[in-house]
Enzyme design. Structure first.
Site, PDB file in Angstrom:
ATOM      1  N   LEU A   1       0.832  -1.201   0.000  1.00 50.12           N
ATOM      2  CA  LEU A   1       0.000   0.000   0.000  1.00 50.12           C
ATOM      3  C   LEU A   1       0.866   1.249   0.000  1.00 50.12           C
ATOM      4  O   LEU A   1       0.462   2.297  -0.476  1.00 50.12           O
ATOM      5  CB  LEU A   1      -0.894   0.004   1.233  1.00 50.12           C
ATOM      6  CG  LEU A   1      -1.952  -1.090   1.310  1.00 50.12           C
ATOM      7  CD1 LEU A   1      -2.514  -1.178   2.706  1.00 50.12           C
ATOM      8  CD2 LEU A   1      -3.056  -0.829   0.310  1.00 50.12           C
TER       9      LEU A   1
ATOM     10  N   GLY B   1       8.458   3.313   2.287  1.00 45.93           N
ATOM     11  CA  GLY B   1       9.298   4.433   2.676  1.00 45.93           C
ATOM     12  C   GLY B   1      10.541   3.920   3.345  1.00 45.93           C
ATOM     13  O   GLY B   1      10.844   2.733   3.280  1.00 45.93           O
TER      14      GLY B   1
ATOM     15  N   PHE C   1      11.178   3.378   6.325  1.00 45.25           N
ATOM     16  CA  PHE C   1      10.955   2.435   7.429  1.00 45.25           C
ATOM     17  C   PHE C   1      10.710   1.021   6.942  1.00 45.25           C
ATOM     18  O   PHE C   1      10.897   0.069   7.669  1.00 45.25           O
ATOM     19  CB  PHE C   1       9.742   2.879   8.256  1.00 45.25           C
ATOM     20  CG  PHE C   1       8.480   2.877   7.456  1.00 45.25           C
ATOM     21  CD1 PHE C   1       7.731   1.712   7.325  1.00 45.25           C
ATOM     22  CD2 PHE C   1       8.044   4.024   6.811  1.00 45.25           C
ATOM     23  CE1 PHE C   1       6.588   1.706   6.560  1.00 45.25           C
ATOM     24  CE2 PHE C   1       6.896   4.005   6.051  1.00 45.25           C
ATOM     25  CZ  PHE C   1       6.166   2.850   5.924  1.00 45.25           C
TER      26      PHE C   1
ATOM     27  N   VAL D   1       4.151  -1.021   3.778  1.00 48.80           N
ATOM     28  CA  VAL D   1       2.843  -1.317   4.362  1.00 48.80           C
ATOM     29  C   VAL D   1       2.095  -2.206   3.387  1.00 48.80           C
ATOM     30  O   VAL D   1       2.040  -1.920   2.189  1.00 48.80           O
ATOM     31  CB  VAL D   1       2.032  -0.034   4.617  1.00 48.80           C
ATOM     32  CG1 VAL D   1       0.699  -0.380   5.252  1.00 48.80           C
ATOM     33  CG2 VAL D   1       2.800   0.910   5.504  1.00 48.80           C
TER      34      VAL D   1
ATOM     35  N   LYS E   1       2.247  -3.009   8.718  1.00 52.61           N
ATOM     36  CA  LYS E   1       3.416  -2.158   8.495  1.00 52.61           C
ATOM     37  C   LYS E   1       4.636  -2.903   8.995  1.00 52.61           C
ATOM     38  O   LYS E   1       4.682  -3.349  10.128  1.00 52.61           O
ATOM     39  CB  LYS E   1       3.203  -0.874   9.278  1.00 52.61           C
ATOM     40  CG  LYS E   1       4.343   0.092   9.267  1.00 52.61           C
ATOM     41  CD  LYS E   1       3.876   1.318  10.023  1.00 52.61           C
ATOM     42  CE  LYS E   1       5.031   2.179  10.503  1.00 52.61           C
ATOM     43  NZ  LYS E   1       4.536   3.233  11.382  1.00 52.61           N
TER      44      LYS E   1
ATOM     45  N   ASP F   1       3.100  14.202  14.984  1.00 55.55           N
ATOM     46  CA  ASP F   1       3.237  14.178  13.521  1.00 55.55           C
ATOM     47  C   ASP F   1       1.880  14.289  12.840  1.00 55.55           C
ATOM     48  O   ASP F   1       1.551  13.521  11.941  1.00 55.55           O
ATOM     49  CB  ASP F   1       3.967  12.906  13.086  1.00 55.55           C
ATOM     50  CG  ASP F   1       4.574  13.056  11.693  1.00 55.55           C
ATOM     51  OD1 ASP F   1       4.717  14.212  11.227  1.00 55.55           O
ATOM     52  OD2 ASP F   1       4.896  12.028  11.079  1.00 55.55           O
TER      53      ASP F   1
END
Ligand SMILES: *[C@@H]1O[C@H](CO)[C@@H](O)[C@H](O)[C@H]1NC(C)=O
Ligand SMILES: *[C@@H]1O[C@H](CO)[C@@H](O)[C@H](O)[C@H]1NC(C)=O
Ligand SMILES: *[C@@H]1O[C@H](CO)[C@@H](O)[C@H](O)[C@H]1NC(C)=O
Ligand SMILES: *[C@@H]1O[C@H](CO)[C@@H](O)[C@H](O)[C@H]1NC(C)=O
Ligand SMILES: *[C@@H]1O[C@H](CO)[C@@H](O)[C@H](O)[C@H]1NC(C)=O
Ligand SMILES: *[C@@H]1O[C@H](CO)[C@@H](O)[C@H](O)[C@H]1NC(C)=O
Length: 656
Positions: A342, A345, A347, A350, A364, A458
């Site tokens: 989906l 990035g 990290f 997802v 995730k 955030d």
């Protein structure tokens, strides 16, 4: 009349002929049907005539139960049989066997084993009273029989010492040469024994089963059987074993007295039974198959265990309800397939997944280098799992592996607010207001409605996810912190996203409710204006959203900043409220910002918002030279799903 009598005589004659034939000739393929006398080791139980078994130094006999009468005959006979000798050992053949014709007065049971082949014994050997004719198929050279060959065929008259013998061989008509033959070769061999009473000649011929009868016999011996045979003789076989054993088979037998024996139909001759001998190869095969299966199973097990391996520590026990097994997540995402991604990035990625009960989830996968800090992180996650607000993306659980953390969220069908606002289908005014109100009440809950203060840190459009009813839900708590009410949080590093970070965050490393409020203010402006907080490609006065809206306000034309995509379809009062409130929250001075409680009440129009002067109030965003905004936003806009960490800038703040 005479004709009738003649016919009757002819009939009687014909019948007696048949009877004579029955008594004096036969063909056997299945010895269970033959009228045989068997003794010792001999048996016919599977249809084959087997003379020997695994017993040592034993004998076996089988002979036609009905004797043959040679009264007034020339003693001519002809026989053909198929035999096979299967030794138990590789290097030795064992003893042999014999075709034997003997009178009823001799009891073969007294025939000795081993080299006497069950025919004779020390006492009766070489006695004329024996009246025995034998054709031996001998596979052992024995001193008693004065033999030198381990593979010979001999004609025996009353004695185990052959009157004539030769090494087994056959004449190959096609090449006109003798070919040797191994008697104990486990192959089926056919043998013809013929006695011509007129010429007193006994011929013995042998050949492999498929080979037609050779033109020349192996043995051709002049013998006067009238001196040996008695009026009644039995026809049969004898076999013996010594310390070394062989299995001796007769697989077909044809015999005729006074004429030529019917030729055997080799298609009807039975095969040898499957070797019962050595089970070692089979055991080896079975053992290696089992070993292979065990090893393969082990590899599969290790592979599976490795594939689904997790990290689980004692302190996590309290969170086990929130823990997912990796196997479950692996299956839910079809092995983390690329087409299920989906968003992605720095990290990790997802993935969309589906649990067995049909629940849609978003997984995730966060990779992390060091294990330290993990405990706090998981503690936060688990606490987050206990947070309950309808405008919060529900964290359903987590899973830990080596170097990797997996977070399981409810799946949001409509993606992120950022997608809808900036790229995708437009949102109507009422939908926008609904989303803002939802997020506001959620932040109010986080700041004040719970035991501890939860700072999200955030808040931005890409972290607001939309469910099927376009309810805005706050997601990604990757940067969130918890602290006791009244305490102040000492940030060790500055985190957030440029454009949403209050100036004091970067200048002083502060994180408190007011910094979240600043970010929420910018979010409200984003929603009303339909643009990002920082858009470098715009003209100088418009690059920074807060400053641009302030300039509109100073001109007294605040509504100029409303999203043109709405094409004027908006509530003027609500738009004024949201814009003003957004600006109030975005003031540089944190003291002037309202609390989330106030904001919620303003939005619900329970309270009037305070006056704000665009001429005196100060707005702005911090100048952060470290990381340029464009790269982050460009990366962010390329992704569809509400990102979690990917457009979050982590600005290291070491000097404090
Ligand atoms: C061989 O046959 C004899 C007689 O039938 C029997 O007593 C003996 O047990 C058999 N030996 C083996 C090893 O089968
Ligand atoms: C054998 O032949 C003799 C004379 O040649 C005769 O007397 C006798 O009956 C015959 N025996 C049989 C069984 O045919
Ligand atoms: C013959 O028999 C003797 C004694 O049983 C044995 O030692 C020898 O190996 C046998 N030879 C063959 C070829 O079977
Ligand atoms: C068998 O007996 C005969 C006399 O009856 C004798 O001449 C011969 O040598 C004997 N053969 C053996 C092998 O003992
Ligand atoms: C025996 O073999 C010889 C050739 O060696 C042959 O002349 C004779 O006809 C054969 N006898 C029988 C009964 O087959
Ligand atoms: C084949 O063997 C037979 C019988 O032993 C013998 O008479 C004949 O001469 C041999 N033939 C050849 C070509 O060796």
């Amino acid at each position: 009349m005479a004709g009738a009598i003649l016919w009757m005589l002819a009939s009687v004659h014909a019948i007696s002929m048949v009877l004579a034939q029955d008594g004096n000739q036969f063909v056997h393929y299945d010895f269970r049907k033959a009228d045989l006398y068997v003794d010792g080791m001999a048996s016919t139980k599977d249809g084959r005539l087997k003379l020997t078994n695994s017993s040592k130094r034993a004998t076996g006999h089988a002979f036609h139960r009905t004797p043959i009468s040679f009264v007034n005959s020339s003693f001519s006979f002809s026989t053909e049989f198929v035999f096979a000798i299967v030794p138990e050992e590789r290097t030795s053949y064992g003893q042999g066997m014999a075709f034997v014709v003997f009178p009823s007065i001799v009891d073969l049971r007294y025939g000795a084993a081993t080299s006497y082949l069950g025919l004779f014994n020390r006492g009766n050997d070489n006695k004329t009273e024996n009246h025995i004719l034998a054709v031996e198929l001998d596979t052992n050279a024995s001193s008693e029989a004065l033999e030198e060959s381990d593979n010979h065929v001999g004609i025996d008259v009353n004695s185990i010492v052959s009157v004539e013998s030769k090494d087994a061989s056959y004449f190959d008509d096609t090449v006109g040469m003798n070919r040797s033959l191994v008697l104990a070769s486990k192959q089926r061999i056919r043998i013809w024994i013929e006695y011509d009473g007129e010429n007193r000649l006994l011929n013995v011929t042998l050949a492999p089963l498929e080979t037609p009868k050779p033109r020349l016999p192996l043995l051709s011996r002049s013998i006067d059987l009238s001196k040996i045979f008695k009026e009644q003789m039995f026809f049969g076989f004898a076999g013996s074993t010594g310390t070394i054993r062989s299995h001796q088979y007769i697989l077909g037998w044809s015999l005729a007295i006074g004429g030529k024996a019917q030729s055997l139909d080799i298609s009807q001759v039975m095969d040898l039974p499957r070797p019962p001998r050595n089970h070692l190869p089979l055991i080896l095969v079975v053992a290696s198959v089992v070993a292979f299966l065990i090893i393969a199973g082990g590899i599969v097990y290790l592979y599976q265990r490795n594939r689904y391996a997790e990290v689980f520590e004692q302190w996590e026990l309290q969170y086990s309800p929130q823990r997912f097994s990796f196997r479950t997540l692996y299956k839910a995402t079809r092995g983390f397939k690329e087409n299920r991604v989906l968003g992605a990035g720095g990290f990790g990625k997802v993935y969309r997944g589906e649990l067995l009960d049909g629940t849609q989830i978003a997984v995730k996968r966060v990779s992390h280098g060091a294990e330290q800090g993990m405990q706090e992180y998981v503690a936060e996650i688990a606490t987050m799992g206990r947070l309950a607000h309808r405008n919060l993306v529900q964290l359903r659980g987590y899973c830990r592996r080596k170097g990797e953390l997996l977070l399981v969220y409810e799946y949001m069908v409509n993606g992120s607010l950022a997608d809808r606002l900036f790229d995708g289908d437009n949102l109507s005014w009422s939908q926008r207001v609904h989303i803002v109100k939802g997020v506001s009440s959620c932040l109010h809950y986080l700041h004040e409605g719970w035991g501890k203060v939860v700072l999200h840190r955030d808040i931005k459009a890409s972290n607001i996810l939309l469910d099927e009813n376009l309810n805005g839900k706050l997601g990604d708590f990757g940067l969130a912190i918890f602290y006791d009410r009244g305490a102040t949080f000492e940030a060790t590093r500055v985190v957030g996203t440029i454009g949403h970070m209050a100036p004091e965050v970067t200048s002083m490393g502060v994180a408190n409710e007011a910094t979240d409020v600043y970010a929420f203010g910018v979010l409200m402006l984003e929603v009303v204006c339909g643009r990002r907080p920082v858009e470098p490609e715009r003209s100088p006065g418009q690059k920074i959203l807060v400053e641009w809206v302030a300039s509109c306000g100073r001109r007294g034309a605040l509504l100029d900043s409303v999203d043109i995509k709405l094409a004027g379809n908006f509530e003027v009062d609500e738009a004024m409220l949201l814009l003003k409130l957004g600006m109030i929250c975005s003031q540089i001075d944190p003291q002037r910002r309202p609390t989330m409680k106030d904001i919620t009440e303003y939005l619900e129009q329970k309270k009037r918002i305070p006056h704000i002067s665009f001429d005196t109030a100060e707005f702005g965003i911090p100048i952060v030279p470290l990381i340029s905004d464009e790269t982050v936003t460009a990366q962010g806009s390329a992704l569809s799903f509400a990102s979690f960490l990917y457009d979050t800038i982590t600005v290291l703040f070491r000097g404090r």
